[in-house]
Scaffold this motif. Structure first.
Motif: not given
Lengths: 86, 221
Positions: B106-117
């Protein structure tokens, strides 16, 4: 003959390297303002048996192509292929 | 139709039971298939669920690609069997060359865990035929390596062949063209980073993901 090879895998030019950028930020914040770029990558050391240096290089290149690197994102380089004492 | 769907399990896969349940919700019969299996005969569809196949060592999907079951998946996919890779399954499909491009950190180097539209772009794939073009659905993402990357030339081909299935409304990970899911040119192989199985019951807060499995069922019957 026994050989030792080092394979270096780096992101292709133009592919974003967020890890490299984060490391660069840390380097600069440590006071090393002269550093302008950090590229992150992977490093593999392989020990293998082969007839000669040429066939050792062929095998290592094939492994690097098939497994160690992803051609969409990365380039690899086989370096430091040396005969190793067993 | 028998409705039998192979749900492929690698060491480290962790979404297989959620997928089984979602398949059941739409009336399909998911069956766990271990990655050492050499044949997928008799299955009408294949799902590769999310997780961390082989610990994601080297690169996500890089080692899974050489598991026994992969040659059966490649043969089935080439024969037109609907094949869906979710999250880590998407990464496996790109590593195996069944889908173009690659998933980078991921470009922000964060593990992302959330709802996305997500915006539905193509409705000709196996997972989007019951959806409407430009419809917005919301599905959870849960990844560190979901930044879809492809050459400019490859990207243009995706557009030209109507292979972009979903785009993020707000690009969370740096993906080229905000891509969240793509298909192969035939439309029978799809990879998507968001998890439809995690939005397949009102108890989970959303049933937007059911359309994905309903489309899959529609394709089989």
């Amino acid at each position: 003959m026994k050989y030792e090879a080092v394979v270096e895998v780096l992101l292709k030019e133009g592919v974003s390297d967020p890890e490299g950028v984060a490391i660069l930020d840390a380097v600069v914040s440590l006071g090393y303002g002269s550093v302008s770029k950090v590229a992150s990558g992977k490093f593999f050391r392989l020990m293998l048996h082969a007839e000669d240096e040429h066939s050792a290089a062929d095998v290592v290149t094939e492994i690097a192509e098939r497994l160690l690197s992803n051609p969409v994102l990365e380039d690899f380089r086989v370096r430091d292929l040396v005969s190793a004492s067993s | 139709m028998s409705g039998r769907v192979a749900v492929v399990v690698f060491p480290g896969t962790n979404c297989e039971y959620d997928v089984l349940r979602a398949l059941q919700r739409v009336g399909l019969k998911g069956e766990l298939v271990w990655h050492g299996e050499g044949s997928l005969e008799g299955y009408e569809a294949i799902v590769i669920p999310g997780g961390f196949a082989h610990g994601d060592y080297l690169r996500p999907g890089a080692i899974a690609r050489f598991s026994n079951v992969m040659s059966a998946i490649v043969d089935s996919a080439n024969a037109g069997i609907p094949t869906l890779g979710i999250c880590n399954g998407f990464q496996v499909l790109t590593e195996a060359g069944l889908l173009p491009g690659a998933l980078q950190k991921n470009s922000g180097l964060k593990f992302l865990c959330r709802p996305e539209k997500l915006e539905v772009v193509s409705t000709s794939s196996i997972v989007s035929s019951t959806l409407v073009k430009a419809q917005i659905i919301e599905l959870p993402i849960n990844h560190f390596e979901g930044n879809y990357t492809i050459s400019q030339e490859g990207y243009e081909k995706l557009i030209e062949n109507d292979q972009v299935v979903f785009r993020y409304v707000d690009n969370p990970n740096g993906s080229m063209g905000s891509i969240a899911g793509i298909s192969n040119t035939a439309g029978n192989v799809v990879g998507m980073m968001p998890h439809p199985e995690r939005a397949s019951d009102l108890l989970l807060g959303s049933i937007d993901g059911l359309s994905v499995f309903e489309s899959l069922k529609f394709k089989i019957s």
